[in-house]
Design a protein around this motif. Structure first.
Motif, PDB file in Angstrom:
ATOM      1  N   TYR A  17      -4.413  -6.748   2.497  1.00  0.00           N
ATOM      2  CA  TYR A  17      -4.181  -7.621   1.356  1.00  0.00           C
ATOM      3  C   TYR A  17      -5.147  -8.774   1.465  1.00  0.00           C
ATOM      4  CZ  TYR A  17      -1.816 -10.871  -1.773  1.00  0.00           C
ATOM      5  OH  TYR A  17      -1.517 -11.750  -2.777  1.00  0.00           O
ATOM      6  N   SER A  71      -6.519 -12.172  -0.781  1.00  0.00           N
ATOM      7  CA  SER A  71      -6.320 -12.937  -1.998  1.00  0.00           C
ATOM      8  C   SER A  71      -7.515 -13.858  -2.234  1.00  0.00           C
ATOM      9  CB  SER A  71      -5.050 -13.765  -1.878  1.00  0.00           C
ATOM     10  OG  SER A  71      -5.043 -14.757  -2.873  1.00  0.00           O
ATOM     11  N   THR A 123       0.818  -1.199   0.000  1.00  0.00           N
ATOM     12  CA  THR A 123       0.000   0.000   0.000  1.00  0.00           C
ATOM     13  C   THR A 123       0.860   1.260   0.000  1.00  0.00           C
ATOM     14  OG1 THR A 123      -1.772   1.109   1.148  1.00  0.00           O
ATOM     15  CG2 THR A 123      -0.122   0.086   2.500  1.00  0.00           C
ATOM     16  N   PHE A 156      -6.841 -10.706  -6.932  1.00  0.00           N
ATOM     17  CA  PHE A 156      -8.059  -9.951  -7.240  1.00  0.00           C
ATOM     18  C   PHE A 156      -8.954 -10.779  -8.158  1.00  0.00           C
ATOM     19  CE2 PHE A 156      -6.815  -8.988 -11.568  1.00  0.00           C
ATOM     20  CZ  PHE A 156      -5.460  -9.236 -11.503  1.00  0.00           C
ATOM     21  N   ILE A 201       0.456  -9.271   9.943  1.00  0.00           N
ATOM     22  CA  ILE A 201       0.929  -9.230   8.566  1.00  0.00           C
ATOM     23  C   ILE A 201       0.371 -10.354   7.720  1.00  0.00           C
ATOM     24  CG2 ILE A 201       3.038  -7.913   8.841  1.00  0.00           C
ATOM     25  CD1 ILE A 201       4.357 -10.846   8.838  1.00  0.00           C
ATOM     26  N   TRP A 230      -3.590   5.865  -4.458  1.00  0.00           N
ATOM     27  CA  TRP A 230      -3.980   4.488  -4.256  1.00  0.00           C
ATOM     28  C   TRP A 230      -3.176   3.632  -5.189  1.00  0.00           C
ATOM     29  CZ3 TRP A 230      -8.012   2.350  -1.342  1.00  0.00           C
ATOM     30  CH2 TRP A 230      -8.711   3.266  -0.555  1.00  0.00           C
ATOM     31  N   GLU A 260       0.826 -18.725  -0.260  1.00  0.00           N
ATOM     32  CA  GLU A 260      -0.270 -19.028  -1.168  1.00  0.00           C
ATOM     33  C   GLU A 260       0.211 -19.957  -2.283  1.00  0.00           C
ATOM     34  OE1 GLU A 260      -2.550 -15.525  -1.915  1.00  0.00           O
ATOM     35  OE2 GLU A 260      -2.810 -16.122  -3.991  1.00  0.00           O
ATOM     36  N   CYS A 287      -2.595 -10.322   6.870  1.00  0.00           N
ATOM     37  CA  CYS A 287      -3.508  -9.582   6.001  1.00  0.00           C
ATOM     38  C   CYS A 287      -3.051  -8.148   5.739  1.00  0.00           C
ATOM     39  CB  CYS A 287      -4.903  -9.517   6.609  1.00  0.00           C
ATOM     40  SG  CYS A 287      -5.554 -11.118   7.055  1.00  0.00           S
ATOM     41  N   HIS A 288      -2.479  -7.524   6.770  1.00  0.00           N
ATOM     42  CA  HIS A 288      -2.077  -6.123   6.584  1.00  0.00           C
ATOM     43  C   HIS A 288      -0.806  -6.038   5.764  1.00  0.00           C
ATOM     44  CE1 HIS A 288      -5.048  -4.045   8.976  1.00  0.00           C
ATOM     45  NE2 HIS A 288      -5.019  -5.053   9.820  1.00  0.00           N
ATOM     46  N   ARG A 289      -0.726  -4.985   4.976  1.00  0.00           N
ATOM     47  CA  ARG A 289       0.439  -4.879   4.125  1.00  0.00           C
ATOM     48  C   ARG A 289       0.993  -3.466   4.168  1.00  0.00           C
ATOM     49  NH1 ARG A 289      -1.827  -4.095  -1.920  1.00  0.00           N
ATOM     50  NH2 ARG A 289      -3.326  -2.521  -1.402  1.00  0.00           N
ATOM     51  N   MET A 318     -13.157  -6.100  10.251  1.00  0.00           N
ATOM     52  CA  MET A 318     -11.990  -6.905  10.599  1.00  0.00           C
ATOM     53  C   MET A 318     -12.354  -8.024  11.582  1.00  0.00           C
ATOM     54  SD  MET A 318      -8.302  -5.537  11.808  1.00  0.00           S
ATOM     55  CE  MET A 318      -7.666  -6.218  13.312  1.00  0.00           C
ATOM     56  N   GLU A 341     -15.138  -2.923  -1.467  1.00  0.00           N
ATOM     57  CA  GLU A 341     -13.798  -2.322  -1.491  1.00  0.00           C
ATOM     58  C   GLU A 341     -13.059  -2.654  -0.210  1.00  0.00           C
ATOM     59  OE1 GLU A 341     -12.963   1.537  -3.730  1.00  0.00           O
ATOM     60  OE2 GLU A 341     -14.951   1.798  -2.888  1.00  0.00           O
ATOM     61  N   LEU A 342     -11.778  -2.863  -0.365  1.00  0.00           N
ATOM     62  CA  LEU A 342     -10.941  -3.124   0.799  1.00  0.00           C
ATOM     63  C   LEU A 342     -10.221  -1.841   1.169  1.00  0.00           C
ATOM     64  CD1 LEU A 342      -9.118  -6.407  -0.162  1.00  0.00           C
ATOM     65  CD2 LEU A 342     -10.528  -6.101   1.852  1.00  0.00           C
ATOM     66  N   PRO A 343      -9.949  -1.653   2.455  1.00  0.00           N
ATOM     67  CA  PRO A 343      -9.061  -0.539   2.795  1.00  0.00           C
ATOM     68  C   PRO A 343      -7.695  -0.785   2.138  1.00  0.00           C
ATOM     69  CG  PRO A 343     -10.040  -1.495   4.763  1.00  0.00           C
ATOM     70  CD  PRO A 343     -10.366  -2.400   3.633  1.00  0.00           C
ATOM     71  N   PRO A 344      -6.976   0.268   1.780  1.00  0.00           N
ATOM     72  CA  PRO A 344      -5.746   0.092   1.006  1.00  0.00           C
ATOM     73  C   PRO A 344      -4.655  -0.695   1.734  1.00  0.00           C
ATOM     74  CG  PRO A 344      -6.038   2.372   1.677  1.00  0.00           C
ATOM     75  CD  PRO A 344      -7.311   1.680   1.977  1.00  0.00           C
ATOM     76  N   HIS A 345      -4.720  -0.743   3.063  1.00  0.00           N
ATOM     77  CA  HIS A 345      -3.625  -1.421   3.760  1.00  0.00           C
ATOM     78  C   HIS A 345      -3.963  -2.863   4.093  1.00  0.00           C
ATOM     79  CE1 HIS A 345      -6.346   0.150   6.657  1.00  0.00           C
ATOM     80  NE2 HIS A 345      -5.756  -0.441   7.667  1.00  0.00           N
ATOM     81  N   LEU A 362     -15.042   3.459   6.247  1.00  0.00           N
ATOM     82  CA  LEU A 362     -14.106   3.250   5.151  1.00  0.00           C
ATOM     83  C   LEU A 362     -13.914   4.537   4.359  1.00  0.00           C
ATOM     84  CD1 LEU A 362     -12.422   1.186   3.648  1.00  0.00           C
ATOM     85  CD2 LEU A 362     -14.406   0.670   2.247  1.00  0.00           C
TER      86      LEU A 362
END
Lengths: 227, 810, 166
Positions: C108, C110, A137, C59, C162, B41, A159, C164-166, C145, C102-106, B30
């Motif tokens: 991840y 899959s 991000t 995605f 980590i 983004w 994965e 999920c968070h990136r 979450m 939509e996901l929050p940008p931080h 959000l």
């Protein structure tokens, strides 16, 4: 349990800084500019440290690449008031940007100065946004960021091996800096696996850690120069 | 304000915010988050993740790369693990390649100058119009039968692209192909020619060497193929059984000197003398390789020629003139260090001595050390790279006008008696262009070169370009020289184009890489190869027939088809495949991993290149192309070239030594007559940091951001001064100081460094652009502006580190 | 203290207005260029026919006009919505689908991991999307979450940040 760690052989390192750039490209770290650099606010998750000793002509210069040490007892985690930085079950010290309130206690607590505050909104020219890595991000202004051992690569590696129905093996998960190192001076792997390169190198007679006496127990281990 | 304190404010904010979050749920949360997060983004990917193999071109090193793509976006460059040059590693320049592709200041389409030259006023035109303009101009020149008045100046270009440019000139009728190469990185090529008779193919087998003695060659920073050296460095240090020693002899504590086992500071310009001192001791103590010298060398002992004249040999000269005491006083290196170096070098085999392309006698002195330890054409020593196969293009039949034009003298060829060892010189070309002798140039094409920045004489270059009525630049970026052009026909960047990349590695193997487009061209740019072919077709006649394909990719396929037909080598592979190929070759076998030409082309694109991983030792006629077919301490090539010259000519070109000594490795002070040591007490030492070596990458901010470990020292040009000296001059860290040479003065910021010699000041080369985009323009200074550019008496090449300066606070 | 109260009220009002504004554009009213009928398409296609990468990539992807054109080369029905689609295809314009989830940008996430390896059904996170006859105006399920964590815990999967968070 896996404990991820890195070994940097200073005897092989050529101080080329390929790791520094690879890290920036991989992790969407914005390039600095003259003003930001002059304020010492440029962000480099991995950077080169320089120590000079002695007087001409007996000069000794040490050039040391410094990522986050991913301490087993990380001082930054202790001081975080909101739990934005944690040490995971496999030893990676993370930073959860959504939680970070930008108090900078951790940047002060870290003896290795690996934590970077986003003093400005990261800026790129429109064209360069095409090169963003979709796995990482963009950090907004006002949060602290740091090296994650490219943990997104770990997620993807897991994965991949799960899809191939096998266990995570050596070489499946490697941070960008280690991958690019032209002189193969950086090693990455499980510090607990007795058959792994990293396990063995970490026990070499040349091994040392930065500021070891502080008791932070870093998982980045250096091998000293010379025979 | 209004008696509201911080606490109340926060409480109120909390109540209001919390309440509304409860009321509206996570979607609002959000949205709030996104708004605070800002606008940047990471785009949600829309395509599959793929990887494409290609070849890097951030420098001439020729590394294989693997580019990670997400949809049509290139997001990361890594080394190609199968490619024999770099085996998966990549240097910082290679890593930042995407910043060249996505540079916001790229030229986005053909431009035509409007208004004064250099005023920076441009008009976009279509490709058709642009090509028509060039064709009209070339037709005019042809009608006047003055085809020789066009020239192409090209940077580090090789393979098919160079062949096409040369072919175009030949078919059009001009001899004027001018290759501009980077001398700092080249190695002692002149000595290689004089002592081994070869103009190219000098490689050092670093991976097998046990002792590396580098005379000023900044191996880890400015070698021509950096990743190969870096990889070898890691390998010889720890990966193989024994650990090699690396000794760096240099006036500055460079990164190479820092990382070497030992740094030996030496007076600038005296490296050759030290080499001779080491030779003296080796010979005196009988440590030289008599076997090699007896079987393979010429001119070691005194000798008598066919006309019964006796000549001095290398041994006699060295023993007579270069005793350690004398050498120590010249070089400033203590006698005991010289003795130790000589003994270590002679006994730790294989040992190799690497030099720079400086003055010819010094180059020869360094190269002679390799022969003394028998490290010529042997593992861990100097190798001669095997020829890279050159697939033939069909023959061309130039018409009468072209034939006549092509036979005219080369515009950049210096007068025969002026520089004995020069075929053509870029700076001679510039002198000629300004004087109009022997003929005036009508048109100049610039390809991958920026002479106004990289030459020693920017004003001179600009003046010379001014005299040429029609200049076309093929640059993708608006550099200093393109600003002076009349027409810019922008090329793709290296990540958008097809190209071959012939190169050899440090083991002497020939390799041909395939550079292929990683993304489709972002802008309205065009492959210069295509443009050349279109020009030729537009001009018609014999020119059109000179090019086999309709465009560059087709010609490239033809080229690789011919390579396939030669039946050599295989696709690049891993190290065990290398051993396998060798084993097969020993038995006279070959088992390529492809059967048909189509399969070859297909798999070539997947793998990234072709190679022939075999080196044969002991091929005397390949390794020594000298008159004696041996390694010549006494250079008969040089003797023949000098032969006819009269005494006064030698004097005129600045050669002071006479007799046999002239043809043997020796040392003479490169001391320009006009130098004034009292007025200008310090020597200016210019070095190339890795990120800017090659002088084309200054526009990439990632590279500008790592020029120094100290953030304050980036984005500018700093001068390294010894702290003692600085104290004496009243200079402290960060001060602006004037550096003044007889040619001019520039100000730099002072950095006090113990690794600088007290009488030498060091300045990096690479920044100081006046153009080239937002991250390069007006960042730092270009020290070449104050370099005097003394010319080597024999080769006519500029010597970079002979300028004397004085420094004082600004 | 009247000033303080006035200010607090004022602040609540301003924040309220901002929130209402956000909620207006954020929550209820996502519009799609075509009134796509998931239920109808379910009869002839799987989810991954149009959301191509569900099983292979992080995605899932929204269909591009080429994907639609694979079936809708010529009109299949006389629906006006299909006409819109054909119009997009004919003009070579990209269909600007609005993202619903939509996901929050931080974070991840899959799809491959959860669908192929974890064997989750689409509806666990997306609700009964496949049974919708017209595009919903807001996500059918609002995931937080806590929901992720709860599921991870119950399945005995890592809950490292980590992961999920990136």
């Amino acid at each position: 349990m896996v404990r991820w760690g890195m070994v940097i052989d200073l005897d092989k390192c050529t101080a080329c800084q390929a790791c520094v750039v690879a890290c920036q490209v991989e992790n969407n770290v914005p390039p600095a500019d003259p003003t930001i650099d002059a304020q010492y606010r440029a962000i480099h998750w991995l950077r080169l440290l320089e120590y000079r000793e002695g007087e001409y002509p007996h000069v000794r210069t040490r050039l040391i690449p410094r990522p986050c040490m991913h301490c087993d007892k990380p001082p930054c985690v202790k001081v975080c008031p909101v739990g934005a930085t944690n040490i995971g079950s496999e030893g990676i010290v993370d930073q959860i940007y959504g939680r970070c309130i930008g108090c900078r206690y951790c940047t002060t607590a870290c003896p290795y100065t690996v934590k970077y505050m986003n003093w400005y909104r990261p800026r790129w020219p429109e064209e360069m946004k095409k090169a963003f890595n979709p796995d990482v991000t963009i950090r907004p202004k006002g949060v602290v960021e740091k090296c994650t051992f490219c943990s997104h690569r770990l997620i993807k590696a897991r994965e991949r091996v799960r899809a191939e129905a096998r266990e995570l093996g050596p070489g499946d998960y490697i941070p960008a800096c280690v991958e690019t190192c032209p002189s193969n001076a950086m090693y990455f792997g499980d510090l607990e696996n007795p058959n792994g390169t990293v396990f063995q190198l970490a026990r070499s007679h040349r091994a040392f850690k930065l500021l070891e006496d502080l008791g932070t127990e870093p998982k980045v281990i250096y091998l000293s120069e010379g025979e | 304000m209004m008696g509201i304190n911080r606490r109340d404010f926060l409480t109120a904010l909390g109540v209001a915010g919390g309440g509304s979050a409860l009321a509206f749920g996570p979607q609002v949360g959000l949205k709030v988050f996104q708004t605070l997060w800002g606008e940047d983004w990471v785009e949600v990917p829309t395509g599959l993740e793929t990887r494409i193999n290609s070849i890097c071109q951030q420098c001439p090193g020729g590394c294989g790369i693997t580019v990670r793509l997400v949809g049509d976006r290139a997001v990361k460059i890594d080394g190609n693990p199968f490619y024999p040059i770099n085996r998966g590693g990549l240097c910082p320049k290679g890593q930042s390649g995407l910043q060249s592709l996505y540079d916001p200041d790229r030229i986005r389409g053909p431009l035509k100058r409007v208004g004064e030259r250099g005023a920076g006023k441009w008009e976009s035109i279509s490709w058709d119009d642009a090509i028509k303009t060039v064709i009209t101009k070339l037709q005019e020149i042809r009608e006047k039968k003055e085809t020789h008045t066009i020239a192409i100046m090209a940077g580090e270009t090789r393979g098919l692209m160079q062949a096409l440019l040369e072919r175009f000139l030949l078919a059009f009728g001009s001899p004027n192909y001018i290759r501009v190469s980077d001398d700092l990185a080249a190695g002692p090529l002149d000595a290689f020619y004089l002592m081994q008779g070869l103009k190219e193919g000098l490689v050092y087998d670093l991976e097998q060497a046990n002792y590396i003695l580098s005379f000023g060659c900044d191996l880890l920073q400015s070698f021509w193929s950096p990743v190969q050296v870096l990889r070898a460095f890691g390998y010889i240090r720890r990966e193989r059984g024994s650990r090699a020693r690396v000794i760096q002899i240099e006036p500055r504590q460079s990164i190479t000197a820092t990382k070497a086992d030992e740094w030996i500071p030496i007076n600038p310009g005296t490296e050759g003398a030290l080499a001779l001192g080491i030779a003296h001791l080796m010979i005196r103590e009988g440590l030289h390789d008599e076997n090699f010298i007896w079987n393979n060398a010429f001119g070691f002992e005194d000798w008598i020629d066919d006309s019964r004249i006796s000549h001095q040999g290398f041994k006699g000269l060295v023993l007579k003139e270069y005793s350690p005491g004398i050498v120590s006083s010249i070089t400033g290196v203590p006698v005991d260090v010289i003795i130790r170096l000589a003994r270590e070098f002679a006994t730790t085999k294989p040992a190799v001595a690497i030099g720079l392309r400086g003055d010819v006698p010094s180059q020869m002195a360094v190269h002679a050390l390799n022969a003394l330890v028998g490290s010529i054409d042997s593992p861990g020593g100097v190798l001669v790279a095997r020829d890279i196969p050159v697939p033939e293009l069909p023959p061309i039949e130039p018409d009468e006008i072209s034939q006549k034009g092509a036979q005219m003298p080369h515009i950049a060829q210096p007068a025969k008696e002026k520089y004995l060892l020069a075929d053509y010189l870029p700076h001679t070309f510039l002198e000629r262009a300004s004087t109009g002798e022997p003929y005036k140039l009508e048109a100049l094409f610039l390809y991958q070169t920026n002479p106004i920045f990289s030459s020693f004489n920017p004003e001179g270059v600009a003046g010379a370009l001014d005299k040429i009525p029609f200049i076309v630049s093929f640059s993708s970026f608006m550099d200093e020289s393109s600003q002076q052009a009349d027409l810019i026909l922008p090329d793709h960047t290296y990540l958008e184009r097809w190209q071959d990349d012939p190169v050899y590695n440090l083991k002497g193997y020939p390799i041909i890489g395939l550079r292929r487009p990683v993304v489709s061209p972002l802008y309205d740019t065009r492959h210069t190869g295509d443009v050349i072919i279109q020009l030729a077709r537009g001009l018609g006649g014999s020119l059109a027939q000179a090019f086999p394909g309709k465009d560059f990719p087709e010609t490239l396929q033809y080229y690789f088809q011919k390579l396939f037909e030669q039946g050599r080598g295989d696709l690049v592979g891993q190290e065990f495949e290398e051993a396998w190929s060798k084993l097969l070759a020993r038995g006279g076998w070959r088992s390529p991993s492809y059967q048909t030409a189509e399969e070859f082309w297909q798999r070539l694109q997947e793998k990234g290149g072709w190679w022939e991983p075999i080196y044969y030792y002991g091929e005397g006629e390949r390794v020594f192309k000298t008159p004696s077919q041996r390694f010549e301490f006494y250079s008969q090539i040089l003797k023949e070239r000098v032969g006819v010259l009269a005494e006064e000519r030698l004097k005129a070109i600045g050669v002071q030594v006479r007799g046999d000594k002239l043809f043997l490795p020796h040392w003479e002070a490169v001391k320009p007559p006009e130098s004034n040591e009292e007025q200008y007490p310090f020597i200016l030492n210019i070095y190339q940091p890795l990120v800017f070596a090659g002088l084309i990458n200054a526009s990439q901010p990632f590279l500008q951001g790592i020029t120094s470990p100290a953030p304050l020292e980036r984005w500018d040009c700093w001068i390294e001064i010894n702290p003692e000296l600085a104290k004496k001059l009243g200079i402290s860290y960060g001060d602006q100081v004037w550096v003044e040479s007889p040619r001019g003065k520039l100000s730099f910021r002072a950095k006090l460094v113990e690794g600088a010699m007290p009488e030498v000041v060091n300045i990096p080369l690479g920044v100081g652009h006046k153009a080239l985009g937002r991250w390069a323009k007006n960042i730092g200074k270009n020290p070449l502006l104050i370099v005097e550019g003394h010319l080597e008496p024999l080769t006519g090449r500029p010597l970079i580190n002979t300028t004397r300066v004085k420094i004082y606070r600004a | 203290m009247p000033k303080k109260i006035i200010f607090s009220l004022y602040l609540v009002l301003v924040i309220g207005a901002v929130v209402v504004y956000w909620s207006k554009i954020g929550e209820p009213n996502i519009k799609q260029p075509i009134q796509f009928n998931h239920l109808k398409h379910k009869e002839v296609a799987d989810c991954e026919t149009c959301h191509k990468y569900i099983k292979e990539q992080a995605f899932a992807s929204l269909p591009v006009k080429e994907d639609c054109a694979a079936c809708h080369e010529s009109p299949i029905t006389d629906s006006p919505e299909e006409k819109k689609l054909l119009d997009f295809i004919e003009k070579g314009k990209n269909i600007s689908w609005a993202r619903l989830y939509e996901l929050p940008p931080h974070v991840y996430f899959s799809h491959k991991r959860h669908v192929t390896i974890g064997d989750l059904e689409c509806k666990s996170c997306h609700g009964y999307m496949a049974d919708q006859q017209s595009p919903p105006k807001k996500p059918l399920v609002a995931l937080m979450m806590d929901d992720c964590i709860a599921c991870h815990r119950s399945a005995g999967i890592k809950t490292d940040c980590i992961a999920c968070h990136r």
